[in-house]
Write a protein that holds these residues in place. Structure first.
Motif, PDB file in Angstrom:
ATOM      1  N   SER A  98      34.352  26.244  35.528  1.00  0.00           N
ATOM      2  CA  SER A  98      34.129  25.755  36.927  1.00  0.00           C
ATOM      3  C   SER A  98      33.648  26.846  37.581  1.00  0.00           C
ATOM      4  N   ILE A  99      33.116  26.954  38.931  1.00  0.00           N
ATOM      5  CA  ILE A  99      32.562  27.783  39.739  1.00  0.00           C
ATOM      6  C   ILE A  99      33.298  27.912  40.960  1.00  0.00           C
ATOM      7  N   ILE A 100      33.659  29.203  41.426  1.00  0.00           N
ATOM      8  CA  ILE A 100      34.554  29.691  42.436  1.00  0.00           C
ATOM      9  C   ILE A 100      33.818  30.369  43.256  1.00  0.00           C
ATOM     10  N   LEU A 101      33.515  29.788  44.592  1.00  0.00           N
ATOM     11  CA  LEU A 101      32.518  30.734  45.733  1.00  0.00           C
ATOM     12  C   LEU A 101      33.601  31.586  46.364  1.00  0.00           C
ATOM     13  N   CYS A 102      33.545  32.971  46.137  1.00  0.00           N
ATOM     14  CA  CYS A 102      34.246  33.867  46.729  1.00  0.00           C
ATOM     15  C   CYS A 102      33.614  34.844  47.881  1.00  0.00           C
ATOM     16  N   SER A 103      34.436  35.092  48.632  1.00  0.00           N
ATOM     17  CA  SER A 103      33.906  35.921  49.899  1.00  0.00           C
ATOM     18  C   SER A 103      34.296  37.600  49.709  1.00  0.00           C
ATOM     19  N   ASP A 104      34.143  38.345  50.366  1.00  0.00           N
ATOM     20  CA  ASP A 104      34.292  39.734  50.163  1.00  0.00           C
ATOM     21  C   ASP A 104      35.272  40.151  51.311  1.00  0.00           C
ATOM     22  N   HIS A 105      35.813  38.896  51.974  1.00  0.00           N
ATOM     23  CA  HIS A 105      36.865  39.139  53.020  1.00  0.00           C
ATOM     24  C   HIS A 105      38.104  40.208  52.412  1.00  0.00           C
ATOM     25  N   VAL A 106      38.726  40.943  53.044  1.00  0.00           N
ATOM     26  CA  VAL A 106      39.748  41.708  52.536  1.00  0.00           C
ATOM     27  C   VAL A 106      40.962  41.075  53.043  1.00  0.00           C
ATOM     28  N   ASP A 107      42.098  41.161  51.971  1.00  0.00           N
ATOM     29  CA  ASP A 107      43.262  40.529  51.957  1.00  0.00           C
ATOM     30  C   ASP A 107      44.314  41.193  52.707  1.00  0.00           C
ATOM     31  N   ASN A 108      45.462  41.091  52.630  1.00  0.00           N
ATOM     32  CA  ASN A 108      46.528  41.564  53.274  1.00  0.00           C
ATOM     33  C   ASN A 108      46.884  42.942  52.491  1.00  0.00           C
ATOM     34  N   PHE A 109      46.577  43.088  51.334  1.00  0.00           N
ATOM     35  CA  PHE A 109      46.571  44.129  50.514  1.00  0.00           C
ATOM     36  C   PHE A 109      45.454  44.999  50.408  1.00  0.00           C
ATOM     37  N   GLY A 110      44.448  44.765  51.247  1.00  0.00           N
ATOM     38  CA  GLY A 110      43.409  45.607  51.115  1.00  0.00           C
ATOM     39  C   GLY A 110      42.243  45.432  50.095  1.00  0.00           C
ATOM     40  N   TYR A 111      42.230  44.395  49.552  1.00  0.00           N
ATOM     41  CA  TYR A 111      41.296  44.095  48.321  1.00  0.00           C
ATOM     42  C   TYR A 111      40.353  42.872  48.753  1.00  0.00           C
ATOM     43  N   PRO A 112      39.087  42.937  48.420  1.00  0.00           N
ATOM     44  CA  PRO A 112      38.189  41.857  48.546  1.00  0.00           C
ATOM     45  C   PRO A 112      38.747  40.646  47.875  1.00  0.00           C
ATOM     46  N   GLU A 113      38.237  39.602  48.454  1.00  0.00           N
ATOM     47  CA  GLU A 113      38.731  38.190  47.831  1.00  0.00           C
ATOM     48  C   GLU A 113      38.399  38.026  46.121  1.00  0.00           C
ATOM     49  N   TYR A 114      37.032  38.620  45.790  1.00  0.00           N
ATOM     50  CA  TYR A 114      36.840  38.062  44.451  1.00  0.00           C
ATOM     51  C   TYR A 114      37.552  39.115  43.590  1.00  0.00           C
ATOM     52  N   TYR A 115      37.994  40.400  44.014  1.00  0.00           N
ATOM     53  CA  TYR A 115      38.594  41.202  43.284  1.00  0.00           C
ATOM     54  C   TYR A 115      40.188  40.786  42.903  1.00  0.00           C
ATOM     55  N   SER A 116      40.578  40.229  43.976  1.00  0.00           N
ATOM     56  CA  SER A 116      42.040  39.697  44.075  1.00  0.00           C
ATOM     57  C   SER A 116      42.158  38.441  43.182  1.00  0.00           C
ATOM     58  N   TYR A 117      40.987  37.510  43.151  1.00  0.00           N
ATOM     59  CA  TYR A 117      41.011  36.460  42.412  1.00  0.00           C
ATOM     60  C   TYR A 117      40.948  36.806  40.752  1.00  0.00           C
ATOM     61  N   TYR A 118      40.159  38.006  40.405  1.00  0.00           N
ATOM     62  CA  TYR A 118      40.096  38.266  39.178  1.00  0.00           C
ATOM     63  C   TYR A 118      41.368  38.913  38.663  1.00  0.00           C
ATOM     64  N   LYS A 119      41.969  39.679  39.245  1.00  0.00           N
ATOM     65  CA  LYS A 119      43.197  40.337  39.093  1.00  0.00           C
ATOM     66  C   LYS A 119      44.400  39.331  39.025  1.00  0.00           C
ATOM     67  N   ARG A 120      44.289  38.156  39.671  1.00  0.00           N
ATOM     68  CA  ARG A 120      45.442  37.216  39.653  1.00  0.00           C
ATOM     69  C   ARG A 120      44.788  36.076  38.528  1.00  0.00           C
ATOM     70  N   LYS A 121      43.781  36.394  37.966  1.00  0.00           N
ATOM     71  CA  LYS A 121      43.444  35.524  36.633  1.00  0.00           C
ATOM     72  C   LYS A 121      42.845  33.987  37.175  1.00  0.00           C
ATOM     73  N   LYS A 122      42.201  34.038  38.309  1.00  0.00           N
ATOM     74  CA  LYS A 122      41.793  32.820  38.959  1.00  0.00           C
ATOM     75  C   LYS A 122      40.285  32.459  38.446  1.00  0.00           C
ATOM     76  N   ILE A 123      39.707  33.719  37.991  1.00  0.00           N
ATOM     77  CA  ILE A 123      38.346  33.657  37.616  1.00  0.00           C
ATOM     78  C   ILE A 123      38.257  34.844  36.289  1.00  0.00           C
ATOM     79  N   ASP A 124      37.270  34.570  35.649  1.00  0.00           N
ATOM     80  CA  ASP A 124      37.183  35.446  34.223  1.00  0.00           C
ATOM     81  C   ASP A 124      35.944  36.423  34.538  1.00  0.00           C
ATOM     82  N   GLY A 125      35.097  36.188  35.384  1.00  0.00           N
ATOM     83  CA  GLY A 125      33.926  37.024  35.710  1.00  0.00           C
ATOM     84  C   GLY A 125      33.155  36.789  37.131  1.00  0.00           C
TER      85      GLY A 125
END
Length: 343
Positions: A98-125
């Motif tokens: 499936s496709i997830i459209l990610c933004s580069d907005h920074v979360d409360n931990f200072g990480y962009p959304e796409y990076y957080s999604y990868y680290k939380r195993k919501k996306i594979d690449g």
């Protein structure tokens, strides 16, 4: 309330008269396994008959993958470029991802959304699709760091990074511009005006060089390069002024199809016949080109292929972690319609 029993792969196997492993191979499109076409057809028919649908959560748990990829772009999702890119991506990843459209907005931990999604195993690449007009706003160094240093599967689409350490799929804007200018010259045009946006990007640099190289290969060709504002009102004013000097040239090249639409409309308002008095060609196409009057000749960008090849490359990376980085450049395609003709 009536409860519905979930159909399993075992149910499909019984219905089709095959093993559960065979069902898994076929429905998950496992490569390298030899299965008869008749068996594939039988399993698919059984799955449809029973209403079987793969459990994406189960697949994710079994493979330790999210079965999703992220797409990051500053472009508006309603843009034709984005839509065609997504169509190409979907054609390559099939139904298993499936496709997830990610933004580069920074979360409360200072990480962009796409990076957080990868680290939380919501996306594979991740697929990054550039917005050339706003490329300076993007954090390219951060993207490269993630791809190279952190070994995150990433493919850069239309960034023109010229970096052999990362996977890149680009459009050859030079090729399209060279082809368009050569086409006009071949058809007898010796005075050509070239309309460009009033800012500089990689794609505009490539286009400018492509047009110039085509012109320089022939003697006696006059090229008038004219940057115009992308503001609607200013663009219209500039086009009207250019059309008032129509005796100074016989053909117009526009970087964008939007500029060409303005030329076609204003020419009609001024009773200037296209292509009898002036030929018009755009270095980018859109779905509306066949509805203009006259229909617009374009050098179409390989947007579907951009998404398709980018996604195929990402899928290869997810399948084989040892795959080497690859840079791919896609050619444009000239589509001749009614707005151009020979002299």
């Amino acid at each position: 309330m009536k409860k519905f029993k979930r159909v399993t792969s075992m149910d499909v196997a019984k219905e089709a008269g095959v093993s559960r492993a065979t069902v898994s191979y076929i429905l998950n499109d496992v490569q390298g396994v030899s299965i008869k076409e008749s068996t594939k057809k039988k399993v698919i028919q059984a799955a449809k008959k029973l209403g079987y649908y793969p459990d994406s959560m189960a697949v994710a748990l079994k493979t330790n993958k999210a079965m999703s990829i992220g797409i990051v772009s500053k472009r508006n999702i309603s843009e034709q470029r984005y839509i065609k890119f997504l169509d190409g991506v979907k054609s390559a990843i099939g139904d298993n991802y499936s496709i997830i459209l990610c933004s580069d907005h920074v979360d409360n931990f200072g990480y962009p959304e796409y990076y957080s999604y990868y680290k939380r195993k919501k996306i594979d690449g991740i697929l990054f699709l550039s917005f050339q007009e706003h490329l300076a706003e993007e954090k390219i160094d951060d993207y490269l760091h993630m791809s190279v240093e952190e070994n995150i599967p990433i493919v850069f689409a239309d960034y023109h990074l010229n970096n052999q350490m990362v996977n890149c799929v680009d459009i050859n804007y030079y090729h399209g511009a060279y082809m368009a200018a050569s086409y006009l010259i071949k058809n007898g045009h010796e005075e050509i005006i070239y309309l460009t946006p009033d800012f500089d990007t990689e794609q505009e640099q490539q286009r400018r060089k492509g047009v110039e190289d085509a012109v320089n290969e022939h003697k006696g060709i006059k090229l008038i390069k004219t940057p115009i504002s992308t503001d609607n009102d200013k663009e219209i004013e500039a086009v009207i002024e250019i059309l008032s000097k129509k005796d100074e040239y016989s053909a117009i090249i526009t970087s964008w199809s939007k500029m060409a639409y303005t030329v076609l409309y204003q020419a009609q308002q001024l009773n200037i016949s296209i292509p009898n008095e002036i030929s018009v060609i755009a270095l980018a196409g859109s779905n509306f080109d066949v509805y203009t009057y006259p229909r617009l000749t374009t050098c179409n960008l390989p947007l579907f292929e951009l998404g398709q090849k980018s996604a195929e490359r990402l899928m290869n990376m997810l399948t084989d972690t040892n795959t080497l980085p690859l840079n791919i450049t896609l050619p444009c395609k000239l589509k001749e319609r009614d707005s151009t003709k020979g002299i």
